[in-house]
Scaffold this motif. Sequence first.
Motif, short mmCIF file in Angstrom:
data_model
loop_
_atom_site.label_atom_id
_atom_site.label_comp_id
_atom_site.label_asym_id
_atom_site.label_seq_id
_atom_site.Cartn_x
_atom_site.Cartn_y
_atom_site.Cartn_z
N ASP A 82 9.81 -4.45 0.59
CA ASP A 82 9.77 -5.81 1.14
C ASP A 82 8.65 -5.96 2.16
O ASP A 82 7.93 -6.96 2.15
N ARG A 83 8.49 -4.96 3.02
CA ARG A 83 7.42 -5.03 4.03
C ARG A 83 6.04 -5.00 3.37
O ARG A 83 5.15 -5.77 3.75
N PHE A 84 5.86 -4.14 2.36
CA PHE A 84 4.58 -4.10 1.64
C PHE A 84 4.32 -5.43 0.95
O PHE A 84 3.19 -5.92 0.93
N SER A 85 5.35 -6.03 0.38
CA SER A 85 5.19 -7.32 -0.29
C SER A 85 4.76 -8.39 0.70
O SER A 85 3.86 -9.19 0.41
N ASP A 86 5.39 -8.42 1.87
CA ASP A 86 5.02 -9.39 2.91
C ASP A 86 3.58 -9.19 3.36
O ASP A 86 2.82 -10.14 3.51
N ALA A 120 -3.40 -11.57 0.96
CA ALA A 120 -3.89 -12.50 -0.07
C ALA A 120 -4.14 -13.88 0.54
O ALA A 120 -5.15 -14.53 0.23
N ASP A 121 -3.25 -14.33 1.41
CA ASP A 121 -3.43 -15.63 2.06
C ASP A 121 -4.68 -15.64 2.93
O ASP A 121 -5.44 -16.61 2.93
N ALA A 122 -4.90 -14.54 3.68
CA ALA A 122 -6.09 -14.46 4.53
C ALA A 122 -7.36 -14.45 3.68
O ALA A 122 -8.36 -15.10 4.03
N VAL A 161 -13.98 -10.10 0.79
CA VAL A 161 -14.21 -8.87 0.04
C VAL A 161 -13.41 -7.70 0.64
O VAL A 161 -12.86 -6.88 -0.09
N ARG A 162 -13.32 -7.65 1.96
CA ARG A 162 -12.55 -6.57 2.60
C ARG A 162 -11.05 -6.73 2.37
O ARG A 162 -10.33 -5.76 2.29
N ALA A 163 -10.56 -7.96 2.28
CA ALA A 163 -9.13 -8.20 2.17
C ALA A 163 -8.61 -7.95 0.75
O ALA A 163 -7.45 -7.59 0.58
N ARG A 164 -9.42 -8.12 -0.27
CA ARG A 164 -8.93 -7.98 -1.64
C ARG A 164 -8.42 -6.58 -1.97
O ARG A 164 -7.35 -6.44 -2.54
N PRO A 165 -9.15 -5.50 -1.65
CA PRO A 165 -8.60 -4.17 -1.95
C PRO A 165 -7.31 -3.89 -1.19
O PRO A 165 -6.40 -3.24 -1.71
N THR A 166 -7.21 -4.38 0.04
CA THR A 166 -5.99 -4.19 0.82
C THR A 166 -4.83 -4.87 0.12
O THR A 166 -3.75 -4.28 -0.04
N ASP A 167 -5.03 -6.08 -0.31
CA ASP A 167 -4.00 -6.85 -1.02
C ASP A 167 -3.58 -6.11 -2.28
O ASP A 167 -2.39 -5.92 -2.55
N CYS A 193 3.97 -1.61 -3.28
CA CYS A 193 5.23 -2.34 -3.41
C CYS A 193 5.84 -2.10 -4.79
O CYS A 193 7.02 -1.83 -4.92
N GLY A 194 5.03 -2.16 -5.81
CA GLY A 194 5.52 -1.96 -7.18
C GLY A 194 6.04 -0.56 -7.39
O GLY A 194 7.05 -0.36 -8.05
N SER A 195 5.36 0.43 -6.82
CA SER A 195 5.82 1.81 -7.01
C SER A 195 7.12 2.06 -6.26
O SER A 195 7.96 2.82 -6.71
N LEU A 196 7.30 1.40 -5.13
CA LEU A 196 8.56 1.56 -4.39
C LEU A 196 9.71 0.87 -5.10
O LEU A 196 10.84 1.37 -5.10
N GLU A 197 9.44 -0.29 -5.68
CA GLU A 197 10.51 -1.01 -6.36
C GLU A 197 10.92 -0.30 -7.64
O GLU A 197 12.06 -0.36 -8.05
#
Length: 107
Positions: free
Chosen positions: A29-33, A39-41, A87-93, A100-104
Amino acid sequence: MHITVREDIARSFGEAETDREQRAAGRADRFSDRADRAADASEAALAEARRIGSAILFGQPILVGHHSEKRHRAALDRIDSNMRTRVRARPTDTQLKRNCGSLEGAP
C-alpha cells in the motif's frame, strides 16, 4: 549455540505468517501511494513545461538585446527544469509500481 524460546511471547507459525503477510500488504500500500505521488509529480512537471512552452512560438529564437530576452531565457530554463524533473520521476514511479506488484504477489 543455544537458543532460548520465551513461551510468554512465542507465536505459532500461522500467527507469524499472518503478521508477515499483513506487513507485506502494508508495504505494498505504501509503495502504491508513493508510486501514485511520483506519477502525479511527473505529470504535473510535464504539464507545467507544456504550459510555459505554449507561450513561446515554435522555433522562436531568443532575441538578443531585446527587452524580452531575459524572460525568454528564463522560460527555457524553467521548461528544461520541468522536463528534467519528469525524466527523473518516471523511473522512480516505475520501480515503485514494480515493488508494489511483487509484494502483492507474495504468498
